[in-house]
Design a protein around this motif. Sequence first.
Motif, PDB file in Angstrom:
ATOM      1  N   ILE A 194       0.806  -1.426   0.140  1.00 44.64           N
ATOM      2  CA  ILE A 194       0.155   0.294   0.229  1.00 44.64           C
ATOM      3  C   ILE A 194       0.866   1.193  -0.355  1.00 44.64           C
ATOM      4  N   ARG A 195       2.382   0.792   1.174  1.00 49.55           N
ATOM      5  CA  ARG A 195       2.897   2.437   1.162  1.00 49.55           C
ATOM      6  C   ARG A 195       3.631   2.317  -0.122  1.00 49.55           C
ATOM      7  N   GLY A 196       4.026   1.656  -0.945  1.00 52.09           N
ATOM      8  CA  GLY A 196       5.188   1.642  -1.847  1.00 52.09           C
ATOM      9  C   GLY A 196       4.425   1.323  -3.289  1.00 52.09           C
ATOM     10  N   ALA A 197       3.345   0.894  -4.165  1.00 54.97           N
ATOM     11  CA  ALA A 197       2.811   0.399  -4.967  1.00 54.97           C
ATOM     12  C   ALA A 197       1.891   2.338  -5.744  1.00 54.97           C
ATOM     13  N   GLY A 198       1.463   3.155  -4.458  1.00 58.21           N
ATOM     14  CA  GLY A 198       1.236   4.178  -5.599  1.00 58.21           C
ATOM     15  C   GLY A 198       2.005   5.071  -5.842  1.00 58.21           C
ATOM     16  N   TYR A 199       2.410   5.283  -4.463  1.00 57.77           N
ATOM     17  CA  TYR A 199       3.785   6.236  -6.037  1.00 57.77           C
ATOM     18  C   TYR A 199       4.762   5.882  -6.809  1.00 57.77           C
ATOM     19  N   ASN A 200       5.047   4.130  -6.655  1.00 58.41           N
ATOM     20  CA  ASN A 200       6.169   3.824  -7.000  1.00 58.41           C
ATOM     21  C   ASN A 200       5.758   3.871  -9.013  1.00 58.41           C
ATOM     22  N   LEU A 201       3.895   3.641  -8.775  1.00 62.59           N
ATOM     23  CA  LEU A 201       3.244   3.481 -10.276  1.00 62.59           C
ATOM     24  C   LEU A 201       2.916   4.539 -10.835  1.00 62.59           C
ATOM     25  N   TYR A 202       2.718   5.589 -10.405  1.00 61.65           N
ATOM     26  CA  TYR A 202       2.604   7.293 -10.566  1.00 61.65           C
ATOM     27  C   TYR A 202       3.298   7.935  -9.959  1.00 61.65           C
ATOM     28  N   THR A 203       4.705   7.802 -10.294  1.00 63.77           N
ATOM     29  CA  THR A 203       5.485   8.581 -10.392  1.00 63.77           C
ATOM     30  C   THR A 203       6.385   9.571 -11.217  1.00 63.77           C
ATOM     31  N   PRO A 204       6.015   8.947 -12.634  1.00 63.81           N
ATOM     32  CA  PRO A 204       6.293  10.131 -13.015  1.00 63.81           C
ATOM     33  C   PRO A 204       4.679  11.004 -13.360  1.00 63.81           C
ATOM     34  N   THR A 205       3.649  10.143 -13.397  1.00 64.47           N
ATOM     35  CA  THR A 205       1.932  11.383 -13.378  1.00 64.47           C
ATOM     36  C   THR A 205       2.635  12.094 -12.427  1.00 64.47           C
ATOM     37  N   PHE A 206       2.841  11.846 -10.842  1.00 62.42           N
ATOM     38  CA  PHE A 206       3.053  12.623  -9.474  1.00 62.42           C
ATOM     39  C   PHE A 206       3.810  13.304  -9.932  1.00 62.42           C
ATOM     40  N   LEU A 207       5.242  13.511 -10.633  1.00 63.96           N
ATOM     41  CA  LEU A 207       6.251  14.460 -11.668  1.00 63.96           C
ATOM     42  C   LEU A 207       5.682  15.075 -12.311  1.00 63.96           C
ATOM     43  N   ARG A 208       4.973  15.011 -12.474  1.00 65.64           N
ATOM     44  CA  ARG A 208       4.642  15.992 -13.589  1.00 65.64           C
ATOM     45  C   ARG A 208       3.424  16.861 -13.144  1.00 65.64           C
ATOM     46  N   GLU A 209       2.408  16.549 -12.266  1.00 64.78           N
ATOM     47  CA  GLU A 209       1.771  17.152 -11.626  1.00 64.78           C
ATOM     48  C   GLU A 209       2.213  17.845 -10.483  1.00 64.78           C
ATOM     49  N   ILE A 210       3.571  17.637  -9.780  1.00 64.25           N
ATOM     50  CA  ILE A 210       4.416  18.553  -8.833  1.00 64.25           C
ATOM     51  C   ILE A 210       5.212  20.182  -9.544  1.00 64.25           C
ATOM     52  N   GLY A 211       4.486  19.788 -10.689  1.00 61.73           N
ATOM     53  CA  GLY A 211       5.355  21.155 -11.600  1.00 61.73           C
ATOM     54  C   GLY A 211       6.929  20.000 -12.051  1.00 61.73           C
ATOM     55  N   LEU A 212       7.507  19.330 -11.919  1.00 62.11           N
ATOM     56  CA  LEU A 212       8.752  18.526 -12.614  1.00 62.11           C
ATOM     57  C   LEU A 212       8.025  18.055 -14.223  1.00 62.11           C
ATOM     58  N   SER A 213       7.659  19.077 -14.868  1.00 60.86           N
ATOM     59  CA  SER A 213       7.027  19.131 -16.504  1.00 60.86           C
ATOM     60  C   SER A 213       8.210  18.192 -17.585  1.00 60.86           C
ATOM     61  N   GLY A 214       7.513  17.594 -18.657  1.00 57.37           N
ATOM     62  CA  GLY A 214       8.243  16.962 -19.023  1.00 57.37           C
ATOM     63  C   GLY A 214       8.394  15.433 -19.210  1.00 57.37           C
TER      64      GLY A 214
END
Length: 431
Positions: A241-261
């Motif tokens: 639970i702790r790891g799956a959400g962050y691991n799977l959505y890391t690229p999406t998360f990075l784009r949403e917090i401003g690290l775009s591209g």
Amino acid sequence: MTTDTTATQRRSGPSYTIVVALLGAFLDGYDLVIISGALLFIKADLHLSPGQVGWVAATAFAGMVVGALVFGWLTDHIGRAGAFGFVLALFVVGSLVSALAVTPLMLIAGRAIVGLGIGADLPVSTTLIAESAPRHTRGSMTGLMQVFWFAGATCSGLIGLGMYALLGADSWRWMLASAIVIAAIVMVLRQRVPESTRWVKAHHTTPAATAVPRQTWSILFSPGIRAALAFSCLFWFLVTIRGAGYNLYTPTFLREIGLSGVTVSLGLSTIVNLVNTLAALIGVYYLDRIGRRRIILWCWAIPTALTFVLAAISGGNAIAMFVMICVSALPLQILAMALFALSVEPFPTLVRGTAQSLSSASGKAGGFIAVLAFPPLLAALGWQNMTLTLAAIMTAGLIIGLLLKIPETRRRSLESLEHDLAQPSRPAEAP
């Protein structure tokens, strides 16, 4: 033991079996992270709604739960090598369907089949390693499953970057299809893996072996064993639970917090997985020197505290959030290594595959819940409140883990553990 089995063991020793089994974890990490990069393009290409994005990510975990439960039980009855040789055929079929998908439903179906293959493979692979490794290095050998998982994840990031550079947004199909090549190679290598000598001996010398289907659950829930099973299932559920959400959505998360591209998000995600690989390698040194339970509890307490810190800084600097996510996840890699060992060591040979499958299924169920709930919870609660909720769940898990007392398995033979745990009066390990 048959003459054919003996001859195969002479050609392919324990080291070969262990390496080939570890490649299953490599493939698991490769596939589950390659989809995270592919999701950057699939959403637009197949016109996925936010709910469908969640199902594409979560369906593989649902398939893993079913695959783990069915094939973990099966490997106790037809043998480790018997199940080992064909489970990846499911993975190949699912990857092909996913790569050729033209509708969201077709893609979800393909990911479900992939999940069946991965879920079926992990209990067999972990059990084979534990039954093949020497007792003084058994923890490290089973713990290498985590190292190989993140090595596969890192490799998938590099290949994803290369395919994006060559093919642009159309690369997602090739990303998903690339896993077929690795699976085919592993399938060929597995043809030389012999049957577990421990499994053969148990079925040839144990009078109750023919009654195992009726006795499996009574054995697993006997007084000397059920605490270890509960502890393993609990922490596999929580850590995923702790790891799956962050691991799977890391690229999406990075784009949403401003690290775009796309290149930046895929590149940083790959770096995260590389760092996690190195952290897991450090854990190899300690697994056979420190008790399993002690490692797991400490490596859960530290990220629990850091998750509260992450909640406190959510909504602030994007780089600080990203760094804290990475740092708080590092102890979890060592924890998972100890869990791989603990999910097979305390259990009798005749039910070891089933026991591991229950732990594995618990983890994949946690992953299913996390990746399906992650997008709507993020939208409803925001990063700070979602992270705070996660930290509270982690705290509750830590308290339960402290209350569960389990025996120490480090550097003990599987036979001695099986004998001692059959005695309900044997004292559990102190906290």
